[in-house]
Every structure is written in structure tokens, then in C-alpha cells.
Design a protein around this motif. Structure first.
Motif, PDB file in Angstrom:
ATOM      1  N   PHE A 535      83.271 111.968 -54.966  1.00 29.95           N
ATOM      2  CA  PHE A 535      84.192 111.145 -54.146  1.00 29.95           C
ATOM      3  C   PHE A 535      85.804 111.483 -54.450  1.00 29.95           C
ATOM      4  O   PHE A 535      86.596 111.621 -53.387  1.00 29.95           O
ATOM      5  N   LYS A 568      80.445 104.635 -49.001  1.00 29.02           N
ATOM      6  CA  LYS A 568      81.395 105.197 -50.018  1.00 29.02           C
ATOM      7  C   LYS A 568      81.491 106.597 -49.801  1.00 29.02           C
ATOM      8  O   LYS A 568      82.757 107.212 -49.764  1.00 29.02           O
ATOM      9  N   SER A 572      85.229 108.610 -48.206  1.00 29.16           N
ATOM     10  CA  SER A 572      85.947 109.420 -48.936  1.00 29.16           C
ATOM     11  C   SER A 572      86.179 110.692 -48.300  1.00 29.16           C
ATOM     12  O   SER A 572      86.663 111.555 -48.661  1.00 29.16           O
TER      13      SER A 572
END
Length: 604
Positions: A535, A568, A572
Motif C-alpha cells: 500500500f 484499500k 492507495s
């Protein structure tokens, strides 16, 4: 306090019970002891006026005494304090008015005391509304009498009674005692109620603190469970990725028949283990309320063909006859819904049908039961000739981690989560599963679902351009950020099949360094790595000053089970993700798609 009273009951204990509120019990006690006090007072007054030959007063007090005795008896039989209170107040009001207008034709201290007693009693017993009603019912006629007496010298054809001093003293004394008793009783009751309320409030505050602590503990526990599942998912999927990946690679190398048989068994076992892991993780996701249903276009006929494709082979391997039937009216339409969840439901039902059927048939039927132009009600049915289910166990089989019996679990295996997942997914969409079954004959699972119909025309089947030849990717420069040695070896072997030699970075920080000094077409990014995770690495890459490098396509390689992993990944800056263990063709498709999309010149 039993609360069981017969007609001949005279005990207070038998008319009180724990279901009554504190104030209601206080009201019942007031009536019980108050009525006895009034009976005693009336008895004394009745004896006094009778001995003095006052006929009208004798009748009045006799009527009052009989009424009070009747109310007391009713209270000790059926403790309805509302009715007893109304009865007592109505009787007191009538007696007051009769005394003022007829018996004594005067307003004296006894009359005033009686009105005060009615006001106090009515407010305490029946509340504000009835308190005002009975107060006005007693005060207004008396005030009217006083005005009338003052203006016209009130007179009727009846000689008024005159109270002697003894009767006055007894009446005044009895009234004072009654008023003091009512005030004292309710003062004590209200003070006790306030103390009880304060204690309850303090206890509630303590419970609120405990509840808040319990909620915090539950949230931490839930977070810990999610993190644990994510970790375990990563730890289990990583070696599974290697097992399944290596098996696929060996199957691609044209093995001998005996080798292929062994590889098929290995792949089947690994795939089954993966299915068990996925069931546990998916059920946890559903129970946590993390499921979001998609609304995308899909062709139901093609979807059912895809779902049943591999399962038909599995059924035929057991010697079963597999029949799929989809209404023709459904094949020519494009529906809007969540094909992934429909696949999950149907796949679980068919897998169960195959698992529990040793011989005979599997029927999968998709029919249109209602066509409302822009919405179709579709019925899905999976029927088998398997072992069947006892009627008493039809509810049990939908419970998580439960199967019909221990024997079933031992003989057929499984986690007992398949039907639980199916049930929860249907319930989240407001649908119910219907089951008909007979032991030794078979079972049928069916459900209906309303699917919006798209106005889009069904496209003709297109030729698969995905794997035209390996030359399509042979010129690609691919950077792989991966710390697991086995996964690195697997990726190298897989990409070598496509004539690609990748560059390897052991962590996210190293991947950024290599990207800064080299030219790559795409990055395959593992998410859990030492030094810098995927990430953070993706976020840093998107900040690079060179637009071409900052916009390089990134595919996440994840074995995580976190429910928000998709969000997520995109947050990112990564373009897409592939879950481990991944299918080679899925990875190929995504690489080809992103590289082609990124081939357009970057505008600066």
C-alpha cells in the motif's frame, strides 16, 4: 406477594404482587388501611347520631358505611385501585353535596375538610386530570351554594339537621386524621420512590459504564478477529498459492497420463482446502454485515452455463446425470444484479447436491414465474436423488458449522458453512430458501429472486482474444514486488510460459528504487512485505515526478481476508488486484488489459 386473592380474602398480602409498580403498591396500601380507618370513623359517628335520634344523618352515615365496606371487599377480591378510588370519590362527592344542599343546608368546617380530603386523595390516587375534575365537582357546587345563600337566603322545604358538639369533634378529628394519613403515606411513598429511582439511576450509570467497556472490548475483539483472519488467510493462502500454481504449471507441461492423474488429485485437494478457507472467511464477512451487493449487467443463461460447466464434470465423474434447464425467455435478456453472489448461492447448492448423491440425477432449473416487462421474478431450483434430510433437521442444516449428523460430517466432509452462507445471502436480499426432502429419495432447494431487466440488447458471442499467442506479452518489462521465495519462483516459472523475464524486488522500498532507475510496463505488488508494504509503496509511486512512472499500472497480489481490501487497494492508487491463489488466465487477462490501456501516450 402472591397476588392470588379469592372473594373471601381480607389479606393485603394476597392483593399485592411483584408485577405492580412501587407507586401502585403504595396506592393499594393507602386504600386498604384508609378504608379501614374510614369504616372505624363512620362506625363511631353512626353510633353517635343514632343514639341522638338524628334520622337523616343516621341514613347518611349508614349509606357511607355500607359503601365503604363494599369498596373494601372489592379491593381485597380484585385490587383494581382505579375503580375503588373512583367509587370512593363519587360517593364522597355525592355525600358532600347532599349535606350542603339538603341535610345541613350550610357550609361548615366539616364540609371544608371533606373537600380538602377529596382534592388530596384524587390528585394522589388518579393524577392531575381526575384530580382537577373531582376538585371542581366538589368546590363549584359549594361555592354556588354560598353565593345563593348570600344573595337569596337559600331555603327548601326540609328542616336541616344540626350537629351537636360531640359529632362535630368526632368528625373534625376523623377528617384531620384521614388527611394526615393520606399525606404521610404518600410522602413516605414518594421519598422511597425517589431513593429507589436514585439507586436505579446509579445502577444504570454503572451498567452504562460496563456496557461501554463491553462494547469497546467487543470492537477490539472484532478488530482482533479480523486481523487474525487476515493473517491466517495470508499464511494459508500463500502456500496454497504455491501448491496450486506449481500444479497448474506442471499441468501446462503436457505430463504423462499417470503424472496428470497425480497432479489432478493434488490440484483437487488443494482446491478443496481453498474452498474451506474461503467458506470460513466469507461467512465471517457476511456475519459482520460487510457484504455489498453489486448491480451490474449479466446474461443469466451464460452465467448458469459457466456455473454448471465444471460441476457437470464433477457429477459425471460420480456417474450422475446432470441436467440444466433455463427458460428460453430468460436467455435473451440482460439482467441487473450481483452475478457473483448468485454464483456463490447456486454453486453451493449444486456442490451439496453432488456431494450427497451417490447415484441418480441432478436437476438445475431456472424458470421465469412472473414477467413485469422491466422486472422478472426468477425461480432457481436444485433437485437431486441423494440421501435426503429428515424433517426435524431441515432447520439445523442452515445453521453455521452444523450438518444433519456427525455421521454425515464424517462420511461426506465439509465445514457445514455452505448452506449457512446461502441462507444469509438470501436473507440479506429479503428472500427465503424453500426445502422439500424425503430420506432416501432426495431433496429440492429452491428460491425466487426479482431481477431488473436491462434495455441492453444481448451481444453476440465474441471470439476470445485473450490467449492468441504468447508473443503479446513477451516484450513486457514486469516488476514483481514479492518477499516470499516460493511465490517468486512460482511467478518466474509462470511468466516464463509467456516468455517474460521479470525483475524481482524483495520489498516495496526496493520496488520504488528499481522503478526510478529502470523502465517497466507494469508492477505486480504483494501487499504484505517487510520494510515497506504494498500500500505504502503504491502511494509513493503515484507521487513520483515522472508522469509515465507515476502512472504505471499496478496489480495487487493479495492473500488477505480483510473485508475492505478492495477499497484499500484502490485508495492507495493501485489499478486492480488478484487474490492468491490466482488463476493464470485471470492474471494474464488483467495484465494484458492494463498494459493495453496504458499504451496511449501520456499527456504532460
Amino acid at each position: 406477594m402472591t397476588g392470588k386473592a379469592s372473594f373471601f380474602n381480607f389479606s393485603l398480602r394476597n392483593i399485592l404482587n411483584s408485577s405492580q409498580s412501587f407507586l401502585d403498591q403504595a396506592r393499594i396500601r393507602l386504600l386498604y388501611y384508609g378504608l379501614m380507618l374510614v369504616m372505624f370513623g363512620l362506625g363511631v359517628l353512626l353510633s353517635n347520631v343514632y343514639l341522638k335520634g338524628q334520622t337523616m344523618l343516621t341514613y347518611t352515615f349508614s349509606f357511607m358505611l355500607v359503601g365503604v365496606v363494599a369498596l373494601f371487599k372489592y379491593l381485597t377480591w380484585k385490587p383494581n385501585w382505579h375503580r375503588v378510588s373512583h367509587g370512593l370519590l363519587v360517593m364522597a362527592t355525592l355525600i358532600n353535596l347532599v349535606n350542603v344542599f339538603v341535610t345541613m343546608q350550610d357550609v361548615n368546617l366539616i364540609t371544608v375538610q371533606a373537600i380538602i380530603a377529596v382534592i388530596v386523595f384524587s390528585f394522589y390516587m388518579l393524577g392531575q386530570s381526575w384530580g382537577i375534575f373531582y376538585s371542581l365537582a366538589n368546590m363549584l357546587p359549594v361555592l354556588g351554594f354560598m353565593v345563593l345563600q348570600f344573595e337569596t337566603n337559600y331555603f327548601i322545604d326540609f328542616k336541616p339537621e344540626r350537629l351537636d358538639q360531640t359529632t362535630i369533634i368526632i368528625s373534625v378529628f376523623a377528617n384531620f386524621i384521614l388527611i394526615v394519613f393520606v399525606q404521610s403515606h404518600f410522602y413516605s411513598a414518594f421519598i422511597a420512590n425517589i431513593k429507589e429511582f436514585k439507586e436505579a439511576s446509579e445502577e444504570q450509570s454503572g451498567l452504562n459504564v460496563q456496557l461501554e467497556q463491553a462494547i469497546q472490548k467487543a470492537e477490539k475483539s472484532s478488530q482482533a478477529k479480523s486481523e487474525f483472519l487476515s493473517t491466517m488467510s495470508h499464511e494459508i493462502r500463500t502456500p496454497l498459492n504455491a501448491v496450486i500454481g506449481m500444479t497448474n504449471l506442471m499441468l501446462m507441461n503436457s505430463p504423462r497420463p499417470d503424472q496428470r492423474e497425480n497432479l489432478d488429485i493434488l490440484k483437487f485437494s488443494a482446491t478443496n482446502l481453498l474452498a474451506i478457507v474461503n467458506d470460513v472467511l466469507d461467512f465471517n464477512k457476511i456475519e459482520s454485515g460487510k457484504v455489498v451487493f453489486e448491480k451490474i449487467r449479466f446474461n443469466l443463461g451464460e452465467l448458469m452455463e459457466n456455473i454448471c460447466g465444471g460441476l457437470i464434470i464433477k457429477a459425471e465423474e460420480k456417474g450422475l446425470t446432470f441436467k440444466l434447464s433455463v427458460d428460453n425467455a430468460l436467455k435473451n435478456k440482460v439482467f441487473i444484479g450481483d452475478p457473483t453472489r448468485i454464483t456463490q448461492i447456486i454453486f453451493n447448492l449444486i456442490s451439496n447436491a453432488i456431494k450427497f448423491t451417490q447415484q441418480g440425477n441432478i436437476w438445475v432449473r431456472v424458470s421465469c414465474i412472473e414477467d413485469r416487462h422491466n422486472t422478472n421474478t426468477v425461480k432457481f431450483s436444485v433437485k437431486d436423488t441423494g440421501i435426503g434430510i429428515e424433517q426435524k433437521n431441515l432447520e439445523v442444516i442452515f445453521e453455521p458449522f452444523a450438518q444433519e449428523s456427525v455421521t454425515t460430517t464424517r462420511q461426506y466432509g465439509g465445514t457445514g458453512l455452505g448452506l449457512a452462507i446461502v441462507k444469509r445471502l438470501l436473507e440479506l436480499q429479503g428472500r427465503q430458501m424453500k426445502v422439500t426432502s424425503k430420506v432416501g429419495v432426495g431433496s429440492e432447494f429452491s428460491f425466487s429472486m426479482e431481477l431488473p431487466v436491462s434495455t441492453e440488447v444481448v451481444p453476440e458471442a465474441e471470439t476470445d482474444h485473450l490467449l492468441i499467442n504468447n508473443e503479446n506479452l513477451s516484450s513486457l518489462q514486469i516488476l514483481i514486488a514479492e518477499d516470499n521465495v516460493v511465490n517468486v519462483m512460482l511467478m518466474k516459472k509462470l511468466l516464463s510460459k509467456w516468455k517474460i523475464t521479470p525483475t524481482i524486488a524483495e520489498n516495496g522500498e526496493r520496488a520504488i528504487q528499481l522503478l526510478q532507475y529502470g523502465n517497466f510496463d507494469i508492477i505486480l505488488m504483494d501487499l504484505q512485505m517487510p520494510v515497506m508494504n504494498g500500500f505504502d509503496a503504491a502511494t509513493e509511486i503515484r507521487r513520483l515526478p515522472d508522469p509515465r512512472k507515476a502512472n504505471i499500472p499496478i496489480i495487487a497480489l493479495t492473500a488477505s481476508a480483510l473485508f475492505d481490501i478492495k477499497e484499500k487497494v484502490y485508495a492507495s492508487g493501485m489499478n486492480d488486484y488478484v487474490s492468491k491463489p490466482f488463476k493464470p488466465e485471470e492474471l494474464f487477462e488483467k495484465i494484458q488489459s492494463l498494459v493495453t490501456l496504458n499504451a496511449e501516450p501520456v499527456k504532460v
